[in-house]
Design a protein around this motif. Structure first.
Motif, PDB file in Angstrom:
ATOM      1  N   PHE A  30      -2.129   3.398 -10.823  1.00  0.00           N
ATOM      2  CA  PHE A  30      -2.958   3.153  -9.444  1.00  0.00           C
ATOM      3  C   PHE A  30      -4.261   2.858  -9.994  1.00  0.00           C
ATOM      4  O   PHE A  30      -5.073   2.493  -9.085  1.00  0.00           O
ATOM      5  CB  PHE A  30      -2.874   4.596  -8.925  1.00  0.00           C
ATOM      6  CG  PHE A  30      -3.260   4.329  -7.306  1.00  0.00           C
ATOM      7  CD1 PHE A  30      -2.865   3.498  -6.517  1.00  0.00           C
ATOM      8  CD2 PHE A  30      -4.303   5.399  -6.965  1.00  0.00           C
ATOM      9  CE1 PHE A  30      -3.154   3.202  -5.052  1.00  0.00           C
ATOM     10  CE2 PHE A  30      -4.758   4.962  -5.600  1.00  0.00           C
ATOM     11  CZ  PHE A  30      -4.399   4.020  -4.566  1.00  0.00           C
ATOM     12  N   ALA A  31      -4.990   3.216 -11.148  1.00  0.00           N
ATOM     13  CA  ALA A  31      -6.196   2.717 -11.490  1.00  0.00           C
ATOM     14  C   ALA A  31      -6.465   1.548 -11.414  1.00  0.00           C
ATOM     15  O   ALA A  31      -7.626   1.092 -11.443  1.00  0.00           O
ATOM     16  CB  ALA A  31      -6.511   3.517 -12.973  1.00  0.00           C
ATOM     17  N   VAL A  32      -5.531   0.405 -11.674  1.00  0.00           N
ATOM     18  CA  VAL A  32      -5.760  -0.813 -11.573  1.00  0.00           C
ATOM     19  C   VAL A  32      -6.074  -1.344 -10.249  1.00  0.00           C
ATOM     20  O   VAL A  32      -6.927  -2.204  -9.875  1.00  0.00           O
ATOM     21  CB  VAL A  32      -4.321  -1.599 -12.000  1.00  0.00           C
ATOM     22  CG1 VAL A  32      -4.404  -3.006 -11.723  1.00  0.00           C
ATOM     23  CG2 VAL A  32      -4.066  -1.208 -13.318  1.00  0.00           C
ATOM     24  N   PHE A  33      -5.402  -0.594  -9.036  1.00  0.00           N
ATOM     25  CA  PHE A  33      -6.041  -0.793  -7.713  1.00  0.00           C
ATOM     26  C   PHE A  33      -7.407  -0.372  -7.698  1.00  0.00           C
ATOM     27  O   PHE A  33      -8.025  -1.004  -7.043  1.00  0.00           O
ATOM     28  CB  PHE A  33      -4.873  -0.435  -6.770  1.00  0.00           C
ATOM     29  CG  PHE A  33      -5.449  -0.480  -5.368  1.00  0.00           C
ATOM     30  CD1 PHE A  33      -5.294  -1.412  -4.650  1.00  0.00           C
ATOM     31  CD2 PHE A  33      -5.893   0.818  -4.795  1.00  0.00           C
ATOM     32  CE1 PHE A  33      -5.773  -1.571  -3.294  1.00  0.00           C
ATOM     33  CE2 PHE A  33      -6.531   0.732  -3.515  1.00  0.00           C
ATOM     34  CZ  PHE A  33      -6.260  -0.464  -2.671  1.00  0.00           C
ATOM     35  N   THR A  34      -7.471   0.968  -7.833  1.00  0.00           N
ATOM     36  CA  THR A  34      -8.921   1.536  -7.472  1.00  0.00           C
ATOM     37  C   THR A  34      -9.935   0.981  -8.551  1.00  0.00           C
ATOM     38  O   THR A  34     -11.072   0.930  -7.880  1.00  0.00           O
ATOM     39  CB  THR A  34      -8.498   2.939  -7.637  1.00  0.00           C
ATOM     40  OG1 THR A  34      -8.201   3.317  -8.916  1.00  0.00           O
ATOM     41  CG2 THR A  34      -7.670   3.790  -6.574  1.00  0.00           C
ATOM     42  N   GLY A  35      -9.500   0.846  -9.623  1.00  0.00           N
ATOM     43  CA  GLY A  35     -10.431   0.149 -10.381  1.00  0.00           C
ATOM     44  C   GLY A  35     -11.287  -1.331  -9.974  1.00  0.00           C
ATOM     45  O   GLY A  35     -12.214  -1.334 -10.518  1.00  0.00           O
ATOM     46  N   ARG A  36     -10.599  -1.980  -9.285  1.00  0.00           N
ATOM     47  CA  ARG A  36     -10.986  -3.276  -8.942  1.00  0.00           C
ATOM     48  C   ARG A  36     -12.234  -2.919  -7.863  1.00  0.00           C
ATOM     49  O   ARG A  36     -12.808  -3.827  -7.491  1.00  0.00           O
ATOM     50  CB  ARG A  36      -9.935  -4.155  -8.148  1.00  0.00           C
ATOM     51  CG  ARG A  36      -8.937  -4.552  -8.955  1.00  0.00           C
ATOM     52  CD  ARG A  36      -9.564  -5.359 -10.276  1.00  0.00           C
ATOM     53  NE  ARG A  36     -10.164  -6.661  -9.674  1.00  0.00           N
ATOM     54  CZ  ARG A  36     -10.874  -7.520 -10.467  1.00  0.00           C
ATOM     55  NH1 ARG A  36     -10.967  -7.341 -11.704  1.00  0.00           N
ATOM     56  NH2 ARG A  36     -11.428  -8.293  -9.773  1.00  0.00           N
ATOM     57  N   LEU A  50      -3.622  -6.498  -4.789  1.00  0.00           N
ATOM     58  CA  LEU A  50      -4.398  -5.615  -3.523  1.00  0.00           C
ATOM     59  C   LEU A  50      -5.789  -5.260  -3.670  1.00  0.00           C
ATOM     60  O   LEU A  50      -6.514  -5.260  -2.792  1.00  0.00           O
ATOM     61  CB  LEU A  50      -3.409  -4.373  -3.315  1.00  0.00           C
ATOM     62  CG  LEU A  50      -1.917  -4.641  -3.166  1.00  0.00           C
ATOM     63  CD1 LEU A  50      -1.065  -3.224  -3.054  1.00  0.00           C
ATOM     64  CD2 LEU A  50      -1.701  -5.355  -1.658  1.00  0.00           C
ATOM     65  N   GLY A  51      -6.042  -4.780  -4.898  1.00  0.00           N
ATOM     66  CA  GLY A  51      -7.375  -4.166  -5.044  1.00  0.00           C
ATOM     67  C   GLY A  51      -8.679  -5.303  -4.945  1.00  0.00           C
ATOM     68  O   GLY A  51      -9.338  -5.257  -4.063  1.00  0.00           O
ATOM     69  N   SER A  52      -8.208  -6.670  -5.366  1.00  0.00           N
ATOM     70  CA  SER A  52      -9.091  -7.666  -5.384  1.00  0.00           C
ATOM     71  C   SER A  52      -9.127  -8.254  -3.774  1.00  0.00           C
ATOM     72  O   SER A  52     -10.309  -8.596  -3.532  1.00  0.00           O
ATOM     73  CB  SER A  52      -8.445  -8.893  -6.224  1.00  0.00           C
ATOM     74  OG  SER A  52      -8.454  -8.403  -7.773  1.00  0.00           O
ATOM     75  N   LEU A  53      -7.988  -8.448  -3.194  1.00  0.00           N
ATOM     76  CA  LEU A  53      -8.080  -8.636  -2.005  1.00  0.00           C
ATOM     77  C   LEU A  53      -9.073  -7.726  -0.903  1.00  0.00           C
ATOM     78  O   LEU A  53      -9.839  -8.409  -0.210  1.00  0.00           O
ATOM     79  CB  LEU A  53      -6.628  -8.712  -1.266  1.00  0.00           C
ATOM     80  CG  LEU A  53      -6.618  -9.099   0.195  1.00  0.00           C
ATOM     81  CD1 LEU A  53      -6.951 -10.385   0.484  1.00  0.00           C
ATOM     82  CD2 LEU A  53      -5.207  -8.935   0.661  1.00  0.00           C
ATOM     83  N   LEU A  54      -8.887  -6.611  -1.212  1.00  0.00           N
ATOM     84  CA  LEU A  54      -9.748  -5.427  -0.313  1.00  0.00           C
ATOM     85  C   LEU A  54     -11.362  -5.763  -0.748  1.00  0.00           C
ATOM     86  O   LEU A  54     -12.181  -6.083   0.223  1.00  0.00           O
ATOM     87  CB  LEU A  54      -9.252  -4.087  -0.951  1.00  0.00           C
ATOM     88  CG  LEU A  54     -10.131  -3.102   0.020  1.00  0.00           C
ATOM     89  CD1 LEU A  54     -10.171  -3.304   1.516  1.00  0.00           C
ATOM     90  CD2 LEU A  54      -9.850  -1.759  -0.575  1.00  0.00           C
ATOM     91  N   TRP A  55     -11.520  -5.782  -2.068  1.00  0.00           N
ATOM     92  CA  TRP A  55     -12.850  -5.800  -2.535  1.00  0.00           C
ATOM     93  C   TRP A  55     -13.603  -7.430  -1.865  1.00  0.00           C
ATOM     94  O   TRP A  55     -14.809  -7.439  -1.479  1.00  0.00           O
ATOM     95  CB  TRP A  55     -13.059  -5.701  -3.886  1.00  0.00           C
ATOM     96  CG  TRP A  55     -14.479  -5.974  -4.318  1.00  0.00           C
ATOM     97  CD1 TRP A  55     -15.095  -6.825  -5.043  1.00  0.00           C
ATOM     98  CD2 TRP A  55     -15.724  -4.814  -4.300  1.00  0.00           C
ATOM     99  NE1 TRP A  55     -16.404  -6.666  -5.396  1.00  0.00           N
ATOM    100  CE2 TRP A  55     -16.873  -5.497  -4.799  1.00  0.00           C
ATOM    101  CE3 TRP A  55     -15.776  -3.787  -3.629  1.00  0.00           C
ATOM    102  CZ2 TRP A  55     -18.215  -4.850  -4.771  1.00  0.00           C
ATOM    103  CZ3 TRP A  55     -16.997  -3.203  -3.428  1.00  0.00           C
ATOM    104  CH2 TRP A  55     -18.012  -3.729  -4.195  1.00  0.00           C
ATOM    105  N   ASN A  56     -12.751  -8.287  -2.473  1.00  0.00           N
ATOM    106  CA  ASN A  56     -13.404  -9.653  -1.938  1.00  0.00           C
ATOM    107  C   ASN A  56     -13.590  -9.811  -0.439  1.00  0.00           C
ATOM    108  O   ASN A  56     -14.432 -10.545   0.143  1.00  0.00           O
ATOM    109  CB  ASN A  56     -12.304 -10.748  -2.749  1.00  0.00           C
ATOM    110  CG  ASN A  56     -12.331 -10.777  -4.018  1.00  0.00           C
ATOM    111  OD1 ASN A  56     -13.173 -10.131  -4.824  1.00  0.00           O
ATOM    112  ND2 ASN A  56     -11.351 -11.424  -4.758  1.00  0.00           N
ATOM    113  N   SER A  57     -12.635  -9.281   0.113  1.00  0.00           N
ATOM    114  CA  SER A  57     -12.625  -9.533   1.568  1.00  0.00           C
ATOM    115  C   SER A  57     -14.121  -8.512   2.258  1.00  0.00           C
ATOM    116  O   SER A  57     -14.478  -9.117   3.174  1.00  0.00           O
ATOM    117  CB  SER A  57     -11.357  -8.945   2.246  1.00  0.00           C
ATOM    118  OG  SER A  57     -10.209  -9.735   1.857  1.00  0.00           O
TER     119      SER A  57
END
Length: 218
Positions: free
Chosen positions: A128-134, A163-170
């Motif tokens: 899950f760190a891959v998601f939160t890490g982004r 998923l993490g990148s989509l959230l942060w970039n958005s």
């Protein structure tokens, strides 16, 4: 989005007056469109000193001036983030954790300790760190290293990264769109945004721990 009248005037003039890396990024995005955003996001992921907190809000500003399409920018930015993450994943999978760590130390403005911090984050939070890490500064790009070194399943890695990148970039693109000509202010408040996101992640992790403890007692 009603700034179509500015698209050929004030909005373009603001962009053309930018200098340095930001000016180059603006020119690239205007020239290549969404593909330019994807390319810059790829660079930002592989070379973290490239400031996504400046570039993506600028893309949002250009969307507001009808210079770029919103869906295309979000998709291209997320794809660029994934491709950049796969570079680090592949590097660590091929070289191993120690050699990949030393390679990171050769990237300008980065240190081997940055890779250590990402590895610690991965060890504490698992896949899950891959998601939160982004979403976490200092971990955002390099969390791909421990994922690659431990040969995390590629499908899971890509899914969590997307998923993490989509959230942060958005979040950054949306902030630039909302602030319009004041898009530069996003960088000032990006630390606050980081704190809010990290706080939400901590709450989620704590809630998961509490549920596990209760289940164990039952």
């Amino acid at each position: 989005m009603g700034g179509g009248g500015d698209a050929g005037g004030g909005g373009t003039q603001d962009v053309s007056n930018l200098g340095g890396f930001t000016g180059w990024a603006a020119d690239l995005m205007v020239s290549l469109g969404s593909a330019g955003v994807g390319l810059i996001t790829l660079l930002e992921t592989v070379f973290p000193p490239v400031p996504s907190e400046v570039v993506l809000p600028l893309a949002g500003y250009l969307i507001g001036r009808d210079r770029l399409p919103l869906p295309g920018v979000v998709i291209a930015a997320t794809a660029g983030s994934l491709l950049g993450a796969l570079v680090f994943y592949g590097l660590a999978a091929k070289l191993g954790a120690d050699r990949a760590r030393r390679a990171v130390g050769r990237i300008p403005l980065m240190r081997e300790e940055d890779a250590d911090r990402a590895t610690d984050w991965f060890q504490r939070h698992g896949r899950f760190a891959v998601f939160t890490g982004r979403l976490v500064p200092g971990v955002r790009s390099l969390v791909s290293l421990p994922a690659g070194a431990t040969r995390m399943p590629l499908l899971s890695f890509c899914l969590f990264t997307l998923l993490g990148s989509l959230l942060w970039n958005s979040l950054l693109i949306g902030a630039g769109l909302l602030l319009s000509s004041r898009w530069r202010e996003v960088e000032k408040y990006s630390t606050v945004l980081d704190v809010v996101v990290i706080g939400a992640i901590v709450v989620m992790i704590a809630a998961g721990v509490v549920r596990k403890v209760r289940a164990t007692h039952r």
